[in-house]
Enzyme design. Structure first.
Site, short mmCIF file in Angstrom:
data_model
loop_
_atom_site.label_atom_id
_atom_site.label_comp_id
_atom_site.label_asym_id
_atom_site.label_seq_id
_atom_site.Cartn_x
_atom_site.Cartn_y
_atom_site.Cartn_z
N GLU C 14 0.86 -1.17 0.00
CA GLU C 14 0.00 0.00 0.00
C GLU C 14 0.90 1.22 0.00
O GLU C 14 1.85 1.27 0.78
CB GLU C 14 -0.90 -0.03 1.24
CG GLU C 14 -2.11 0.86 1.14
CD GLU C 14 -1.77 2.33 1.07
OE1 GLU C 14 -2.61 3.10 0.63
OE2 GLU C 14 -0.64 2.71 1.45
N CYS C 62 -5.71 4.64 5.79
CA CYS C 62 -5.46 3.43 5.00
C CYS C 62 -6.72 2.62 4.77
O CYS C 62 -7.49 2.37 5.69
CB CYS C 62 -4.42 2.56 5.68
SG CYS C 62 -4.08 1.11 4.67
N CYS C 65 -5.65 -1.58 5.73
CA CYS C 65 -5.92 -1.92 7.12
C CYS C 65 -7.07 -1.05 7.61
O CYS C 65 -7.03 -0.48 8.69
CB CYS C 65 -4.69 -1.75 7.99
SG CYS C 65 -4.11 -0.05 8.15
N HIS C 69 -7.39 2.34 12.21
CA HIS C 69 -7.18 3.73 12.64
C HIS C 69 -8.44 4.29 13.27
O HIS C 69 -8.38 5.10 14.20
CB HIS C 69 -6.72 4.59 11.47
CG HIS C 69 -5.33 4.30 11.03
ND1 HIS C 69 -4.24 4.69 11.75
CD2 HIS C 69 -4.84 3.60 9.97
CE1 HIS C 69 -3.13 4.28 11.14
NE2 HIS C 69 -3.48 3.61 10.06
N ARG C 484 -0.35 -4.92 10.71
CA ARG C 484 1.09 -4.73 10.49
C ARG C 484 1.86 -4.40 11.75
O ARG C 484 3.07 -4.21 11.71
CB ARG C 484 1.31 -3.64 9.44
CG ARG C 484 0.97 -4.13 8.05
CD ARG C 484 0.56 -3.01 7.10
NE ARG C 484 -0.07 -3.58 5.93
CZ ARG C 484 -1.33 -4.00 5.90
NH1 ARG C 484 -2.09 -3.92 6.99
NH2 ARG C 484 -1.84 -4.54 4.82
N SER C 507 3.89 0.61 10.23
CA SER C 507 4.86 0.72 9.14
C SER C 507 5.82 1.87 9.34
O SER C 507 6.87 1.92 8.70
CB SER C 507 4.15 0.83 7.79
OG SER C 507 3.45 -0.36 7.51
N CYS C 551 2.87 -0.76 4.45
CA CYS C 551 1.78 0.16 4.17
C CYS C 551 2.31 1.56 4.35
O CYS C 551 2.48 2.05 5.45
CB CYS C 551 0.60 -0.07 5.08
SG CYS C 551 -0.68 1.12 4.68
N CYS C 554 -0.17 4.41 5.51
CA CYS C 554 -0.19 4.38 6.96
C CYS C 554 1.04 5.06 7.52
O CYS C 554 0.97 5.94 8.37
CB CYS C 554 -0.21 2.93 7.46
SG CYS C 554 -1.86 2.26 7.70
#
Ligand code: HEM
Ligand code: HEM
Ligand code: NFV
Ligand code: SF4
Ligand code: SF4
Ligand code: F3S
Ligand SMILES: [Mg+2]
Lengths: 358, 228, 557
Positions: C14, C62, C65, C69, C484, C507, C551, C554
């Site tokens: 991503e 994102c 995922c 968030h 992640r 990430s 990602c 992110c």
């Protein structure tokens, strides 16, 4: 080089019978809401067209539009990838990387000049030479312009590419703009939503492939097939709205009964999208169907219309957050006070005048 | 201050008729409009489909909106095509510097207590004319256009939608239309307060009896008046 | 002579990631530099907004995922305002989070990672009969007949012959680093397509409770979906049955497709144990059984492991201003107090300051600032977060379920736990965790049913909904273990508005540039020492980088 296969040939070589193929065609036309009379056209298109190459670029975005795309239930992804389009360049799914991937892009741009579709997900940052989004050592801004030059049409996926999404909300620190602020000379199909419904996305692709034309667009550049009316016009809670039966708080008796979410800030009445009709994830539900007001995620600038849980946005006014009604009432109050003050001065002045006259 | 010399017939029936229809519809539109934005009444009992509580508020808003539009067009027609001199806003020429000259300045000065005596007019005084233009003419036009554009959304492809839907991209979104319509609605109560005050005040200060004039049609002619 | 190579763009992740690597004469990576090349300014955009809206903005960090968030955001706002959410809301959120894990991991394994190990073109040469035999020997999954593989192979042949290879265009097919026999490649391709079809089913759990996926709806104070078994518009038995069926199918798919494939594929790459990297691991923990701040109740435990030492699990406290800090020595930002010192997120700030070359450019100046990612460090140390970290922390803490699954996978592969410290170990840990979280889904489903049965329908706490009930100033911390890795949101609220919002993302930990002391983050460290067969075809770099499931949207947000 082997010759490009048509849809029908791909089907055939996959061992799918002519009957099944025709059934697929008619299902596709039904899912697109097409009149039965158009069916022969669908069949003809699928029999004669090679798969349209698609270059799918990602700018400032969250890849959620891609995620939504791969949730499509009719058609399913495998059918799209194998039979409908040739997704030759895509940041999320492509096997190749680095210069091998860039080579694919150049090849498609050359071989299919004027024939490929450019799909854009995300915003283009214009500030500071576009350093807020770079790919392959170049700015996304440059890459988009380069690819758009030879595209037959541009598809703007999601709120980002269509209108500008979260990163273009106030104060827009990267100068992010939607695609039509940069590409002016190509037909652009806007497919707004944060993200758009998967079947809406794949529907646009299938329409183009099938009819060889872009779907008919409304004034805002959105396909009429999916954005002609508001959420509110097709909402199953509409009877409660009409009756004046409104939810006044979450998790109350009225919430469990599914009354209208208007007073919780539902933006359904001002939002053009198919959520209340097609619904999400194979018709499983949609925001309102699961008790949350619509936040208007397919509308331009919806991020700056908050708070989401009130009908009318707060506006910044003289450094404070106020609603339109508060401003109105203050203005009216000020006018009344002004009139009263004016009246008082008039009276005093009149008295003085009288006295001087005497 | 002038002395009453004679009574003159200023506001003919069509103007008075317009005036009261206009006043009434604005009040109804404001009340129903605010209710549409924020429905505060308790929900009705019984099955939803039998109830039309909220729909009725919208229905009244739309019905009166069309009365308001018709009345507005009718006044426009009367101003442009009738032979009623007092109804023509004849002196109103904001594009000409002359209009912003003496009479206007005098009227403003008077409202600001910078001038001792009050000018008075048989028809519209220049400041009133300007206020009418901004609030009533422009304001109504704005409310009508945005209102019709929103009304058209209820029926895509209908005449109203075809004729006024172009406002949507101009405003950016349906939400913006609602917002603009809602904010601008507040200029009407604002205007009414100032207007009523001005009317009563003139009545008291220069005794031209303007308050009743909008009912009877008669104003008093007073000494040293300006023409129109 | 050392040469420098660049891999950019990197797909099957991503966002926008760029790797620059220095190779020695033997084509072994000597130094690697990880760069995030996009930044949107979500933290800046969040300032001044209503904290109850924050989840929606944060969620748009994102879409891969999605959910995590939003979850961290409502948690940090609730923490700041002192809101206690009802048990049903906690359970539903846990269930949605577990759903996110399984779906995200499945998509990662098949669609983002598999092509680093699986040669699609080689599958054309496979013997369908043999493939069928292999498939049936490793799993009872019903779609494994000779006819099934034959048909699939035919589709593949005609697809390749069409000359339009689509997403498979210009892949590294035939690269010597590919080790699978054609039959296993064919099975993997079949499951690539099946997983593509199946992943869209899992997320329907989000749709049921949150109205849509991607980006389901959350609510500060609970969840917006009402529960009432006797209502036709709330969560009732039909909705719950759908949830249950999805959980059943998910567990079946993971047990019968994902895990067997993982073991089968890994078996052929046991000799390729590069990519271990830092050896420091961190997990905030997640899936609270009571209150989020009662971290002893977390199903995924909290802790830190240093230097691969599984005998000791150290405590981590993200609220402690001295532990977690974000540095910007190699990032395109400035701090008011100067770039020399890191800042704890509660005193953090986000001010962009690009100092890199004007695009287009060939190389970045990696001695200076070279990324849109900040550099988070725990007590000045780089740590790796993600499935491997979680599995190791749980393993080291003696979690019986994890011990079982890890034992089973390692046993089948005939390797010891030390094999986990590698690219492949990371990939295996993700599978192990996926199996575990699918089990969590069932666990939370059962909890939900028990609660409803006991007559508890409450999903929302309205006490602090009105801003007038809030303190004038407050701060909060919300966390979750995202697919992640460890995700934290730190908020400061002042006069009913967001005053400062800082996000430190998994990430960001893993893909961060060098810190102020010159130490590499997880990606950079893991790439170091990897030999490349053909530097012009960076398959090995993709493998290791993909094993983290990058990602970048992110990471830089
Ligand atoms: C919603 C409330 C009202 C509105 C929008 C309104 C609007 C107007 C307008 C547009 C005119 C100009 C007439 C024309 O030339 O067509 C006017 C004049 C006038 N109105 Fe009203 N009006 C309102 C209420 C009232 C009320 C309640 C009174 C008296 C009790 C009143 C007394 C007058 C008078 C005396 C005039 C003539 C003013 C002059 O000489 O300039 N109005 N009004
Ligand atoms: C003095 C004139 C008017 C006033 C004060 C007024 C006021 C209002 C207000 C306050 C609203 C609520 C807006 C919101 O928050 O959503 C509203 C809505 C509306 N008004 Fe008006 N309005 C006026 C004239 C008109 C006219 C001329 C029309 C033309 C048809 C119109 C059509 C509408 C429509 C369609 C709505 C949207 C109702 C809905 O959301 O269903 N209005 N008006
Ligand atoms: N890194 C990251 Fe995320 C995850 N998992 C979020 O917190 O992917 Ni988009
Ligand atoms: S439109 Fe929304 S969902 Fe799609 S990429 Fe942009 S932020 Fe993500
Ligand atoms: S819930 Fe929203 S979209 Fe549905 S009827 Fe009410 S206001 Fe309209
Ligand atoms: S929030 Fe978006 S998903 Fe649909 S119901 Fe509203 S447009
Ligand atoms: Mg941050």
């Amino acid at each position: 080089m082997p010759t490009k296969q048509t849809f029908a040939e791909v089907f055939q070589s996959r061992g799918i019978s002519r009957r099944d193929f025709l059934k697929f065609c008619s299902l596709t036309s039904v899912s697109l809401g097409l009149a039965p009379a158009l069916l022969p056209k669908v069949i003809h298109a699928m029999e004669t067209k090679p798969r349209t190459p698609v270059i799918w670029l990602h700018g400032l975005e969250c890849t959620c539009c891609t995620e939504s795309f791969i949730r499509s239930s009719h058609p399913v992804m495998a059918d799209i990838l194998f039979n409908m389009i040739s997704l030759d360049y895509d940041d999320t799914l492509s096997a190749a990387a680095g210069h091998q991937l860039e080579d694919v892009r150049s090849k498609i741009m050359k071989e299919y000049n004027g024939k490929y579709i450019l799909a854009v997900e995300g915003n283009i940052p214009l500030k500071d030479d576009g350093v807020y989004c770079m790919t392959g050592g170049n700015s996304f801004l440059n890459v988009v312009k380069e690819v758009a030059a030879g595209a037959a049409a541009v598809v703007a996926w999601g709120a980002c590419a269509s209108f500008g999404c979260v990163q273009n909300a106030h104060p827009n620190p990267t100068g992010a703009v939607p695609i039509d602020k940069v590409i002016k000379d190509k037909p652009i199909v806007k497919v707004p939503g944060c993200p758009p419904i998967s079947e809406v996305m794949t529907g646009v692709i299938t329409h183009f492939h099938t009819f060889g034309t872009l779907p008919e667009l409304d004034r805002m550049g959105r396909p009429k097939a999916f954005y002609a009316t508001r959420i509110h016009d097709k909402c199953y809670r509409r009877a409660f709205y009409d009756a004046g039966m409104f939810v006044r708080g979450f998790d109350e008796e009225s919430t469990r009964k599914g009354w209208c979410l208007y007073k919780m800030g539902c933006k359904g009445p001002t939002t053009y999208n198919s959520c209340s009709k097609i619904q999400w994830n194979e018709g499983t539900s949609f925001p309102i169907g699961s008790g949350h007001p619509c936040i208007g995620c397919s509308e331009p600038g919806f991020w700056d219309k908050g708070p989401f849980y009130t009908r009318l946005a707060d506006v910044s006014f003289l450094g404070t957050d106020t609603t339109a009604d508060q401003i109105g009432m203050v203005a009216v109050g000020a006018a009344a006070a002004g009139a009263a003050a004016h009246a008082a001065v008039t009276a005093v002045k009149k008295k003085n005048d009288k006295e001087t006259e005497k | 201050m002038g002395r009453i010399i004679e009574e003159i017939y200023v506001w003919r029936l069509p103007v008075r008729f317009y005036h009261w229809i206009n006043a009434l519809s604005i009040v109804v539109l404001m009340v129903t409009g605010l209710y549409i934005a924020s429905p505060v009444l308790n929900p009705p009992p019984g099955e939803a489909v039998w109830q039309h509580n909220f729909v009725m508020w919208r229905y009244v808003h739309y019905c009166i909106a069309f009365v308001f539009i018709g009345n507005f067009l009718y006044r426009l027609y009367y101003a442009l095509l009738s032979d009623d001199e007092y109804a023509k806003f004849g002196g109103f020429r904001p594009w000409s510097p002359a209009w912003w000259g003496e009479p206007f300045k005098e009227q403003v000065a008077s409202y600001l207590f910078l001038r001792k005596d009050e000018p008075n007019y048989v028809g519209h005084n220049p400041v009133a004319a300007l206020a009418h233009f901004i609030f009533i003419f422009c304001g109504s036009t704005f409310m009508i256009l945005t209102g019709l554009a929103m009304y058209g959304e209820n029926r895509p492809g209908s005449f109203v939608e075809t004729a006024f839907g172009w406002l949507l991209p101009i405003f950016g979104s349906s939400y913006n239309l609602h917002f603009a319509h809602h904010v601008m609605a507040w200029i009407f109560p604002l205007y009414v307060i100032v207007h009523l005050y001005a009317v009563f005040r003139h009545d008291v200060v220069d005794r031209t009896s303007v308050t009743s004039s909008i009912i009877t049609g008669y104003k008093h002619k007073v000494e040293d008046e300006h023409s129109l | 002579m050392a040469k420098k190579i660049v891999v950019d763009p990197i797909p099957r992740i991503e966002g926008h990631l760029r790797i620059e690597a220095k190779l020695n004469d033997a084509n072994v990576i000597e130094e690697a530099y990880s760069t995030g090349t996009m930044w949107r300014g979500i933290e800046v955009i969040l300032k001044g907004r209503d904290p109850r809206d924050a989840w929606a903005f944060a969620e748009r960090i994102c879409g891969v995922c999605t959910t995590v968030h939003a979850l961290a955001s409502v948690r940090c706002v609730e923490d700041a305002l002192g809101i206690e959410i009802p048990p049903n809301a906690r359970i539903i959120r846990n269930l949605m989070e577990a759903t996110q894990h399984t779906q995200d991991h499945l998509v990662h394994f098949y669609h983002l990672h598999a092509l680093d190990w699986v040669d699609v073109v080689s599958a054309l040469k496979a013997d369908p009969k043999q493939a069928s035999v292999i498939a049936q020997s490793i799993s009872p999954w019903p779609k494994s007949s000779v006819g099934y593989f034959k048909d699939l192979q035919q589709r593949l042949v005609s697809f390749v012959e069409s000359g339009q290879l689509g997403i498979f265009s210009n892949g590294y097919w035939g690269h010597p680093a590919y080790k699978l026999p054609p039959e296993v490649n064919l099975i993997a391709v079949a499951h690539y397509l099946e997983a593509l079809d199946f992943q869209k089913e899992i997320v329907k759990i989000h749709t049921i409770f949150g109205g849509k996926n991607p980006h389901p709806n959350y609510l500060v104070g609970g969840m917006a979906c009402a529960i009432d078994p006797n209502s036709d518009t709330a969560i009732n038995i039909e909705r719950l049955s759908m949830v249950k069926k999805i959980i059943d199918d998910t567990q079946t798919f993971i047990d019968q497709v994902y895990i067997p494939d993982l073991i089968a594929i890994a078996g052929y790459y046991k000799g390729w144990l590069y990519g271990g990297g830092l050896g420091n691991f961190m997990s905030y923990g997640d899936f609270p059984e009571t209150n989020l701040n009662d971290y002893k109740s977390l199903l995924w435990p909290r802790g830190i492991i240093l230097n691969k030492d599984l005998t000791k699990v150290i405590d981590v406290d993200p609220r402690d201003m001295s532990q977690i800090k974000e540095e910007i020595g190699h990032s395109w930002y400035t701090y008011t107090k100067g770039a020399a010192n890191g800042l704890h997120p509660w005193e953090g700030e986000t001010k962009p300051n690009y100092t890199g070359p004007k695009p287009p450019f060939e190389f970045l100046d990696t001695d200076k600032q070279y990324s849109w990612l900040k550099t988070p460090r725990w007590k000045d140390q780089p740590v790796e977060v993600g499935p491997l970290a979680r599995v190791l922390v749980a393993y080291a803490k003696g979690d019986p379920m994890i011990k079982d699954t890890v034992g089973m996978v390692l046993g089948k592969l005939e390797v010891g736990p030390e094999a986990l410290f590698s690219t492949l170990g990371r990939t295996a840990a993700r599978g192990i965790e996926c199996k575990q979280t699918a089990g969590f889904m069932r666990h939370f489903y059962d909890q939900l049913i028990a609660n409803i049965k006991a007559g508890d329908y409450k999903t929302f706490n309205s006490e602090r909904w009105e801003p007038s009930s809030w303190p004038k100033e407050c701060k909060g911390f919300g966390y979750t273990e995202a697919p992640r890795g460890s995700l934290g949101h730190w908020i400061r609220i002042k006069e009913e508005k967001i005053d400062e919002y800082q996000i430190v993302v998994p990430s960001t930990w893993n893909a961060s540039p060098r810190d102020n002391r010159g130490n590499s983050g997880a990606y950079e460290a893991a790439l170091k020492g990897t030999p490349m067969v053909d530097p012009s075809k960076p398959l090995e770099i993709l493998r290791t980088v993909h094993s983290f499931d990058p990602c970048l949207a992110c990471a830089s947000h």
